[in-house]
Motif scaffolding. Structure first.
Motif, PDB file in Angstrom:
ATOM      1  N   ALA A 232       0.814  -1.206   0.000  1.00  0.00           N
ATOM      2  CA  ALA A 232       0.000   0.000   0.000  1.00  0.00           C
ATOM      3  C   ALA A 232       0.850   1.258   0.000  1.00  0.00           C
ATOM      4  CB  ALA A 232      -0.926  -0.005   1.210  1.00  0.00           C
ATOM      5  N   GLN A 233       2.151   1.127   0.058  1.00  0.00           N
ATOM      6  CA  GLN A 233       3.018   2.284   0.130  1.00  0.00           C
ATOM      7  C   GLN A 233       3.035   3.051  -1.191  1.00  0.00           C
ATOM      8  OE1 GLN A 233       6.839   1.002   1.555  1.00  0.00           O
ATOM      9  NE2 GLN A 233       6.176   1.051   3.672  1.00  0.00           N
ATOM     10  N   THR A 234       3.352   4.347  -1.060  1.00  0.00           N
ATOM     11  CA  THR A 234       3.390   5.245  -2.207  1.00  0.00           C
ATOM     12  C   THR A 234       4.799   5.791  -2.349  1.00  0.00           C
ATOM     13  OG1 THR A 234       1.095   5.852  -1.706  1.00  0.00           O
ATOM     14  CG2 THR A 234       2.306   7.297  -3.195  1.00  0.00           C
TER      15      THR A 234
ATOM     16  N   LEU B 189      11.467   8.225  -2.484  1.00  0.00           N
ATOM     17  CA  LEU B 189      11.457   7.305  -1.356  1.00  0.00           C
ATOM     18  C   LEU B 189      10.039   6.750  -1.173  1.00  0.00           C
ATOM     19  CD1 LEU B 189      13.284   6.217   0.956  1.00  0.00           C
ATOM     20  CD2 LEU B 189      12.353   8.049   2.386  1.00  0.00           C
ATOM     21  N   PRO B 190       9.904   5.412  -1.118  1.00  0.00           N
ATOM     22  CA  PRO B 190       8.577   4.846  -0.868  1.00  0.00           C
ATOM     23  C   PRO B 190       8.221   4.930   0.613  1.00  0.00           C
ATOM     24  CG  PRO B 190      10.185   3.085  -1.148  1.00  0.00           C
ATOM     25  CD  PRO B 190      10.912   4.373  -1.394  1.00  0.00           C
TER      26      PRO B 190
ATOM     27  N   VAL C   3       8.320  17.533   0.306  1.00  0.00           N
ATOM     28  CA  VAL C   3       7.979  16.131   0.060  1.00  0.00           C
ATOM     29  C   VAL C   3       6.591  16.084  -0.556  1.00  0.00           C
ATOM     30  CG1 VAL C   3       7.595  13.844   1.048  1.00  0.00           C
ATOM     31  CG2 VAL C   3       9.370  15.321   2.009  1.00  0.00           C
ATOM     32  N   ARG C   4       6.474  15.457  -1.702  1.00  0.00           N
ATOM     33  CA  ARG C   4       5.166  15.351  -2.360  1.00  0.00           C
ATOM     34  C   ARG C   4       5.034  13.972  -3.009  1.00  0.00           C
ATOM     35  NH1 ARG C   4       5.914  15.841  -7.799  1.00  0.00           N
ATOM     36  NH2 ARG C   4       7.871  16.843  -8.500  1.00  0.00           N
ATOM     37  N   LYS C   5       3.806  13.587  -3.209  1.00  0.00           N
ATOM     38  CA  LYS C   5       3.515  12.310  -3.843  1.00  0.00           C
ATOM     39  C   LYS C   5       3.947  12.345  -5.306  1.00  0.00           C
ATOM     40  CE  LYS C   5      -0.296   9.056  -4.602  1.00  0.00           C
ATOM     41  NZ  LYS C   5      -1.767   8.830  -4.421  1.00  0.00           N
TER      42      LYS C   5
END
Length: 408
Positions: free
Chosen positions: A7-9, A27-28, A49-51
């Motif tokens: 489920a990590q992004t 970085l996940p 930090v952004r998706k």
């Protein structure tokens, strides 16, 4: 744990290191807060930090066998260079474009950081790391030669994927041609032949039987093309599902495939190459012969050879020499049996089986190239005959009308 990792992004970050230099990377992680905490533990002060934005068609792809082969080589290289195991996983995960592979490696890294052995962490993902892979890693951990064993695993994976690619190449070429021929025929039947029918309607004469048959077939295609396509798709999907779910069907197909001219010898050589390569790799890694043959049976890629290896395992467990048991199956050429016998006598079974694998991998390579050379003219004849037959059938009434006109 695997579900949590999946489920990590992936997050894109910017920040400053201990010397105040601007750095950036990916970085996940499950959320932004934990990613920032992870960066601070690494001595980086995050400023942004952004998706990570997803590609148009999505970045998370299925983890393929080729991805595992590449990962094996990367991990072996880093271990040989002295990079710590956890750090090696972190580097490989960050550099991978496939988010499915990133999640898999992050999950394994988390388990290792938590105190699990690498073999136990890999065993939690049996879809991607089979018993053979895990057993080899476990033997390397117990013997303290994990870096050496990982190098053998990487070589094994690369050789196995190469031979799989050769087999797929041999089977894909004719299948692709059949699909193209069907598409071309369907286009002619649905769009071209009706134009000829309109032309022939003004002739006022009976059409030849061949032309009439082709026109009737065209009507059937034009009216029921959707049903034909649905039947073909259903048949292909049904056959694939039946093959996956029915061991008896798989065995019957594997037995039949070994007897098919041209294709059969290639599949036989490929099975022998995989048998020799797998057993050589496991024996060299220190796995006992009887235990190794359990994994070998599942790695040969053919049910017939897999059953033979299981019978051989029972024979070897009762004290029979491997070469004697191989000869009794009737599936291995005399050269392979003799090389095995020499390896057993000289105490160099892994080396001899490695030579057998090299020889048969090259044989498969040459056989596939020869098959491709043989298939090209046959395919040209097949397509030419199919399309040429339709064209002649359509022009036959025109030729007959020309004869009638010239006769008058």
């Amino acid at each position: 744990m695997a579900q949590k990792a999946a489920a990590q992004t992936v997050f894109v970050w910017e920040g400053k290191d201990r010397r105040g230099k601007k750095v950036r990377g990916e970085l996940p992680g499950p959320n932004i807060a934990l990613v920032k905490a992870d960066l601070r533990r690494q001595g980086i002060q995050p400023t942004k930090v952004r998706k990570k934005s997803q590609p148009l068609f999505g970045g998370k792809r299925k983890v393929r066998a080729k991805d595992i082969a590449i990962f094996s080589r990367q991990l072996a290289t880093m271990m040989n260079a002295g990079v710590p195991l956890v750090q090696a996983f972190d580097i490989i995960a960050r550099g991978h474009e496939n988010q499915g592979m990133q999640a898999l490696l992050t999950s394994i890294k988390t388990d290792v950081e938590g105190g699990s052995n690498l073999s136990d962490a890999l065993a939690k993902h049996p879809v991607h790391f089979d018993d053979l892979f895990c057993n080899l890693v476990r033997s390397g951990e117990h013997a303290g030669i994990l870096d050496s064993v990982l190098d053998k695993i990487a070589t094994y994976k690369e050789k196995t994927e190469a031979i799989k690619g050769k087999i797929k190449k041999a089977l894909f070429y004719p299948a692709a041609v059949i699909i193209v021929a069907f598409v071309i025929t369907a286009v002619l039947m649905i769009f071209v032949i009706p134009q000829f029918e309109q032309l022939f309607s003004g002739f006022g004469a009976d059409l030849p039987a061949v032309t009439r048959f082709v026109i009737d077939l065209s009507h059937f295609f034009a009216e029921y093309w959707w049903a034909i396509l649905a039947v073909i798709i259903a048949a292909v999907v049904g056959a694939i599902q039946a093959f996956k779910r029915s061991p008896r069907l798989r065995e019957a197909i594997d037995r039949f495939a070994l007897k098919v001219p041209v294709i059969g010898p290639i599949l036989r050589k490929a099975a022998i190459a995989r048998y020799a390569r797998t057993l050589s790799t496991m024996f060299a890694a220190g796995v006992p012969l009887v235990e190794a043959m359990d994994s070998v049976a599942g790695a040969v890629g053919n049910v017939v050879y897999g059953e033979a290896v299981r019978r051989m395992r029972e024979d070897v467990a009762t004290g029979t020499q491997l070469n004697v048991s191989m000869r009794q199956t009737g599936l291995f050429p005399n050269m392979v049996v003799q090389m095995t016998a020499i390896g057993e006598e000289a105490g160099s079974l892994d080396e001899m089986l490695g030579k057998v694998a090299d020889f048969y991998e090259e044989e498969v390579d040459n056989a596939v190239d020869a098959l491709s050379s043989l298939m090209e003219p046959l395919i040209m004849v097949f397509i030419g005959g199919l399309i040429g037959g339709l064209v002649v059938a359509m022009y036959l009434p025109i030729f007959q009308m020309g004869k009638v006109v010239s006769g008058h």
